[in-house]
Motif scaffolding. Sequence first.
Motif, PDB file in Angstrom:
ATOM      1  N   GLU A  45      37.362  49.810  40.871  1.00 39.20           N
ATOM      2  CA  GLU A  45      36.173  50.126  41.598  1.00 39.20           C
ATOM      3  C   GLU A  45      35.930  49.621  42.948  1.00 39.20           C
ATOM      4  OE1 GLU A  45      35.322  46.222  39.210  1.00 39.20           O
ATOM      5  OE2 GLU A  45      36.785  47.914  39.153  1.00 39.20           O
ATOM      6  N   ASP A  46      36.963  48.894  43.391  1.00 42.74           N
ATOM      7  CA  ASP A  46      36.892  48.337  44.574  1.00 42.74           C
ATOM      8  C   ASP A  46      38.112  47.416  45.080  1.00 42.74           C
ATOM      9  OD1 ASP A  46      36.420  45.693  44.087  1.00 42.74           O
ATOM     10  OD2 ASP A  46      34.367  45.852  43.779  1.00 42.74           O
ATOM     11  N   GLU A  47      38.221  47.378  46.335  1.00 45.99           N
ATOM     12  CA  GLU A  47      39.408  46.636  46.945  1.00 45.99           C
ATOM     13  C   GLU A  47      39.537  45.496  46.250  1.00 45.99           C
ATOM     14  OE1 GLU A  47      41.613  47.975  48.882  1.00 45.99           O
ATOM     15  OE2 GLU A  47      40.637  49.567  50.298  1.00 45.99           O
ATOM     16  N   ILE A  48      38.687  44.548  46.074  1.00 48.31           N
ATOM     17  CA  ILE A  48      38.766  43.120  45.496  1.00 48.31           C
ATOM     18  C   ILE A  48      39.318  43.178  44.134  1.00 48.31           C
ATOM     19  CG2 ILE A  48      37.684  41.003  44.951  1.00 48.31           C
ATOM     20  CD1 ILE A  48      35.729  41.682  47.137  1.00 48.31           C
ATOM     21  N   ALA A  49      38.892  44.050  43.364  1.00 49.01           N
ATOM     22  CA  ALA A  49      39.297  44.408  41.925  1.00 49.01           C
ATOM     23  C   ALA A  49      40.634  44.875  41.943  1.00 49.01           C
ATOM     24  CB  ALA A  49      38.418  45.262  41.108  1.00 49.01           C
ATOM     25  N   GLY A  50      40.935  45.839  43.045  1.00 50.53           N
ATOM     26  CA  GLY A  50      42.430  46.159  43.032  1.00 50.53           C
ATOM     27  C   GLY A  50      43.459  45.100  43.125  1.00 50.53           C
ATOM     28  N   ILE A  51      43.149  44.315  44.028  1.00 45.25           N
ATOM     29  CA  ILE A  51      44.306  43.239  44.137  1.00 45.25           C
ATOM     30  C   ILE A  51      44.181  42.412  42.986  1.00 45.25           C
ATOM     31  CG2 ILE A  51      42.823  41.768  45.942  1.00 45.25           C
ATOM     32  CD1 ILE A  51      45.323  41.247  47.493  1.00 45.25           C
ATOM     33  N   GLY A  52      42.838  41.957  42.635  1.00 46.96           N
ATOM     34  CA  GLY A  52      42.971  41.136  41.750  1.00 46.96           C
ATOM     35  C   GLY A  52      43.656  41.576  40.361  1.00 46.96           C
ATOM     36  N   ALA A  53      43.524  42.787  39.939  1.00 49.30           N
ATOM     37  CA  ALA A  53      44.406  43.244  38.920  1.00 49.30           C
ATOM     38  C   ALA A  53      45.784  43.043  39.227  1.00 49.30           C
ATOM     39  CB  ALA A  53      43.946  44.472  38.648  1.00 49.30           C
ATOM     40  N   ALA A  54      46.101  43.437  40.627  1.00 46.40           N
ATOM     41  CA  ALA A  54      47.623  43.170  40.588  1.00 46.40           C
ATOM     42  C   ALA A  54      48.175  41.910  40.578  1.00 46.40           C
ATOM     43  CB  ALA A  54      47.842  43.619  42.170  1.00 46.40           C
ATOM     44  N   LEU A  55      47.440  40.789  41.206  1.00 47.29           N
ATOM     45  CA  LEU A  55      47.773  39.544  41.292  1.00 47.29           C
ATOM     46  C   LEU A  55      47.971  39.057  39.523  1.00 47.29           C
ATOM     47  CD1 LEU A  55      48.664  37.016  42.396  1.00 47.29           C
ATOM     48  CD2 LEU A  55      46.138  36.356  42.607  1.00 47.29           C
ATOM     49  N   GLY A  56      46.797  39.471  38.776  1.00 48.30           N
ATOM     50  CA  GLY A  56      47.033  39.318  37.485  1.00 48.30           C
ATOM     51  C   GLY A  56      48.167  39.865  36.835  1.00 48.30           C
ATOM     52  N   ALA A  57      48.780  41.034  37.110  1.00 51.41           N
ATOM     53  CA  ALA A  57      50.022  41.646  36.823  1.00 51.41           C
ATOM     54  C   ALA A  57      51.060  40.728  37.065  1.00 51.41           C
ATOM     55  CB  ALA A  57      49.908  43.031  36.982  1.00 51.41           C
ATOM     56  N   ALA A  58      50.937  40.269  38.405  1.00 52.97           N
ATOM     57  CA  ALA A  58      52.129  39.366  38.710  1.00 52.97           C
ATOM     58  C   ALA A  58      52.275  38.295  37.893  1.00 52.97           C
ATOM     59  CB  ALA A  58      51.996  39.231  40.443  1.00 52.97           C
ATOM     60  N   PHE A  59      51.277  37.744  37.595  1.00 54.27           N
ATOM     61  CA  PHE A  59      51.107  36.463  36.875  1.00 54.27           C
ATOM     62  C   PHE A  59      51.898  36.738  35.344  1.00 54.27           C
ATOM     63  CE2 PHE A  59      48.670  33.758  33.818  1.00 54.27           C
ATOM     64  CZ  PHE A  59      49.465  32.594  33.835  1.00 54.27           C
ATOM     65  N   GLY A  60      51.662  37.981  34.891  1.00 55.91           N
ATOM     66  CA  GLY A  60      52.012  38.410  33.687  1.00 55.91           C
ATOM     67  C   GLY A  60      53.550  38.828  33.645  1.00 55.91           C
ATOM     68  N   SER A 114      55.166  41.300  36.149  1.00 56.40           N
ATOM     69  CA  SER A 114      55.393  42.601  36.779  1.00 56.40           C
ATOM     70  C   SER A 114      55.538  42.592  38.084  1.00 56.40           C
ATOM     71  CB  SER A 114      53.981  43.532  36.702  1.00 56.40           C
ATOM     72  OG  SER A 114      53.944  43.819  35.382  1.00 56.40           O
ATOM     73  N   LEU A 115      56.390  43.493  38.551  1.00 55.17           N
ATOM     74  CA  LEU A 115      56.321  43.787  40.035  1.00 55.17           C
ATOM     75  C   LEU A 115      55.017  44.310  40.604  1.00 55.17           C
ATOM     76  CD1 LEU A 115      57.782  43.803  42.905  1.00 55.17           C
ATOM     77  CD2 LEU A 115      58.842  45.987  42.225  1.00 55.17           C
ATOM     78  N   ALA A 116      54.349  43.555  41.146  1.00 56.18           N
ATOM     79  CA  ALA A 116      52.926  43.764  41.421  1.00 56.18           C
ATOM     80  C   ALA A 116      52.606  44.283  42.900  1.00 56.18           C
ATOM     81  CB  ALA A 116      51.950  42.608  41.186  1.00 56.18           C
ATOM     82  N   VAL A 117      51.758  45.365  42.893  1.00 51.16           N
ATOM     83  CA  VAL A 117      51.586  45.812  44.407  1.00 51.16           C
ATOM     84  C   VAL A 117      50.262  46.209  44.363  1.00 51.16           C
ATOM     85  CG1 VAL A 117      52.106  47.829  45.952  1.00 51.16           C
ATOM     86  CG2 VAL A 117      53.924  47.012  44.244  1.00 51.16           C
ATOM     87  N   THR A 118      49.621  46.167  45.647  1.00 51.14           N
ATOM     88  CA  THR A 118      48.380  46.721  46.016  1.00 51.14           C
ATOM     89  C   THR A 118      48.301  47.472  47.433  1.00 51.14           C
ATOM     90  OG1 THR A 118      45.926  46.489  46.272  1.00 51.14           O
ATOM     91  CG2 THR A 118      47.449  44.541  47.218  1.00 51.14           C
ATOM     92  N   THR A 119      47.887  48.508  47.448  1.00 51.91           N
ATOM     93  CA  THR A 119      47.631  49.340  48.686  1.00 51.91           C
ATOM     94  C   THR A 119      46.455  49.588  49.210  1.00 51.91           C
ATOM     95  OG1 THR A 119      47.765  51.288  47.500  1.00 51.91           O
ATOM     96  CG2 THR A 119      49.845  50.618  47.861  1.00 51.91           C
ATOM     97  N   THR A 120      46.336  49.606  50.796  1.00 61.04           N
ATOM     98  CA  THR A 120      45.338  49.815  51.397  1.00 61.04           C
ATOM     99  C   THR A 120      45.467  50.082  52.747  1.00 61.04           C
ATOM    100  OG1 THR A 120      42.985  48.650  51.871  1.00 61.04           O
ATOM    101  CG2 THR A 120      44.849  47.234  51.915  1.00 61.04           C
ATOM    102  N   SER A 121      44.353  50.082  53.641  1.00 61.99           N
ATOM    103  CA  SER A 121      44.441  50.140  54.989  1.00 61.99           C
ATOM    104  C   SER A 121      43.739  48.986  55.586  1.00 61.99           C
ATOM    105  CB  SER A 121      43.859  51.293  55.487  1.00 61.99           C
ATOM    106  OG  SER A 121      44.330  51.622  56.907  1.00 61.99           O
ATOM    107  N   GLY A 122      43.613  48.862  56.912  1.00 61.05           N
ATOM    108  CA  GLY A 122      43.015  47.709  57.466  1.00 61.05           C
ATOM    109  C   GLY A 122      41.697  47.157  57.041  1.00 61.05           C
ATOM    110  N   PRO A 123      40.438  47.931  56.698  1.00 61.93           N
ATOM    111  CA  PRO A 123      39.390  47.415  56.142  1.00 61.93           C
ATOM    112  C   PRO A 123      39.595  46.774  54.871  1.00 61.93           C
ATOM    113  CG  PRO A 123      38.954  49.649  57.185  1.00 61.93           C
ATOM    114  CD  PRO A 123      40.560  49.454  57.323  1.00 61.93           C
ATOM    115  N   GLY A 124      40.488  47.412  54.059  1.00 59.22           N
ATOM    116  CA  GLY A 124      40.613  46.942  52.635  1.00 59.22           C
ATOM    117  C   GLY A 124      41.474  45.658  52.610  1.00 59.22           C
ATOM    118  N   VAL A 125      42.210  45.243  53.801  1.00 53.51           N
ATOM    119  CA  VAL A 125      42.984  43.939  53.957  1.00 53.51           C
ATOM    120  C   VAL A 125      42.101  42.912  53.838  1.00 53.51           C
ATOM    121  CG1 VAL A 125      44.609  42.675  55.398  1.00 53.51           C
ATOM    122  CG2 VAL A 125      45.093  45.098  54.746  1.00 53.51           C
ATOM    123  N   ALA A 126      40.691  43.175  54.741  1.00 50.83           N
ATOM    124  CA  ALA A 126      39.930  42.109  55.147  1.00 50.83           C
ATOM    125  C   ALA A 126      39.164  41.767  53.727  1.00 50.83           C
ATOM    126  CB  ALA A 126      38.917  42.940  55.952  1.00 50.83           C
TER     127      ALA A 126
END
Length: 648
Positions: free
Chosen positions: A320-335, A337-349
């Motif tokens: 639903e937003d950039e923060i949730a996207g990377i949060g889910a990816a980090l959770g997948a890394a803990f589990g 998986s090869l975890a990835v999140t994609t974005t552009s500059g404003p999303g990196v912030a």
Amino acid sequence: MTSQVSSPAEQADGTDGSDAAVVGEQRKPGGTKDVRRLDRVIIRFAGDSGDGMQLTGDRFTSETASFGNDLSTLPNFPAEIRAPAGTLPGVSSFQLHFADHDILTPGDAPNVLVAMNPAALKANIEDVPRGAEIIVNTDEFTKRAMQKVGYAASPLEDGSLDGYQIHPVPLTTLTVEALKDFDLTRKEAERSKNMFALGLLSWMYHRPTEGTEKFLKSKFAKKPDIAAANIAAFRAGWNFGETTEDFAVSYEVAPAAKAFPVGTYRNISGNLALSYGLVSASRQADLPLFLGSYPITPASDILHELSKHKNFGVRTFQAEDEIAGIGAALGAAFGGSLAVTTTSGPGVALKSETIGLAVSLELPLLVIDIQRGGPSTGLPTKTEQADLLQAMFGRNGEAPVPIVAPRTPADCFDAALEAARIALMYRTPVMLLSDGYLANGSEPWRIPELHELPDLTVQFAQGPNHTLEDGSEVFWPYKRDPQTLARPWAVPGTPGLEHRIGGIEKQDGTGNISYDPANHDFMVRTRQAKIDGIDVPDVEVDDPHEARTLVLGWGSTYGPITAAVRRLRAAGEPIAQAHLRHLNPFPKNLGAVLKRYDKVVIPEMNLGQLATLIRARYLVDAHSYNQVNGMPFKAEQLASALKEAIDG
């Protein structure tokens, strides 16, 4: 991937731009029109954002790739989904440079401009050199349309275009006439005028047609009448070129047979190459791939592409937003998986806090930033390299992350594999900095053989790894590999490997919460040492003439810089070139390389971010050459700037 060694044709004149050379001329067998052979051509399609210029360019590119030419493309379009019709901000264009030899850029200036309306002509005419061909859709040059963009009189009649080869073609009328037997309204028929233009250009440059017709049948499979109408318009455009007296010459650009190593090639964009690289990395690591992402231009294509590959164990999650996207990816890394999140500059912030958490947890995570013009929303569809310092320092506390940057669209595949290697081996988040120019641009890519791909196999922790003083064996989640300083990767649910995670500082070894000042100092320095110790290849220097000036680049400036260097060397100017893939840590030999030269010039599509890092790290008086107009450098522009540096 295109060869990095220039062919004899390009070495001779040092160009990668607009001055296509005629290499032969012949009378077409059985016909009345001449055929001229060229070594390269630059074509720009331009019209309203609803005129289908990106689709037209994509189809011409695909047929050109199948023909065997080397090529490079530059799509350029407004940020609005449907920009105001007939206005300068609403113009969409697609530039394609194709050649019979190795090329590096989409070209500085088009040899042929296809202008679908007055706005397209006015927005692009400054880039078109005198003597070039301009194909104009005369039907759209109404008084109102011309006034909308500031033409007091028709440029087709006032003499302002006398220096060009003008081909006035009533594209709309001809398209409607070609489709008169179809059950379409006039408005529906007019939408196919881009296919008429594509057919005409396909005739002019002897492009294959079968692929486009097959594509149209597939694209409109559920609307066969629309498919048939587009194919009819496409064929009508081809026939118009064959029969009209206005086009007395067609052109041939031979395949670039000598430019490519032996292999199987396909045309590929940067985002597609990145997607394939991620899938390949997950297979080479034998890990499921998880993408947690939120749609954002120009990164969304990676989410779209990866969602198609469930058969390779890929899971995509549109959050639903950039923060949730990377949060889910980090959770997948803990589990595991090869975890990835994609974005552009404003999303990196927005993702910066979770990137810091990944640094603290020391888990592998790929953060892919397809850079665009900023700040804030900025220029969503234009390119820029201005996120380097954000990638380096854009987190609270000491939170170092490795940074990898591809240099061409095809190189995005290899950069994805390299970023995955670092993340998995060193247990760290990795930033991959592509940009809009690479993401949307395309070039030929040699499909690698399986044995050429790196082994990324990961060993998960399986049991206790530490013996206490009383002799009992326990699992310490922060006990490190002495070579890489990476901590063990323990998959949740493995018996005996239960451990605590979170953002509060960890005690060395045990991973318990610790507020001890000495421990914090040790952990901060250890995390930095892990990044500093990452094994990256030495930077290679191209210096055939022992030059005194070095041009240093990173990311997508590779093509324009290399084209500019070729021009200078062809003119007898000695200049050296080096290009960085690894921006953190820098290659270990970089300092020694920089000290060999009297002058170091760093072209960047920002205000000097790499130059700032180079000056601070190596105390080198690096000279910046900067551009932040949303467009890539032109080779001629860079060549002039580098010549001034050599002479200065």
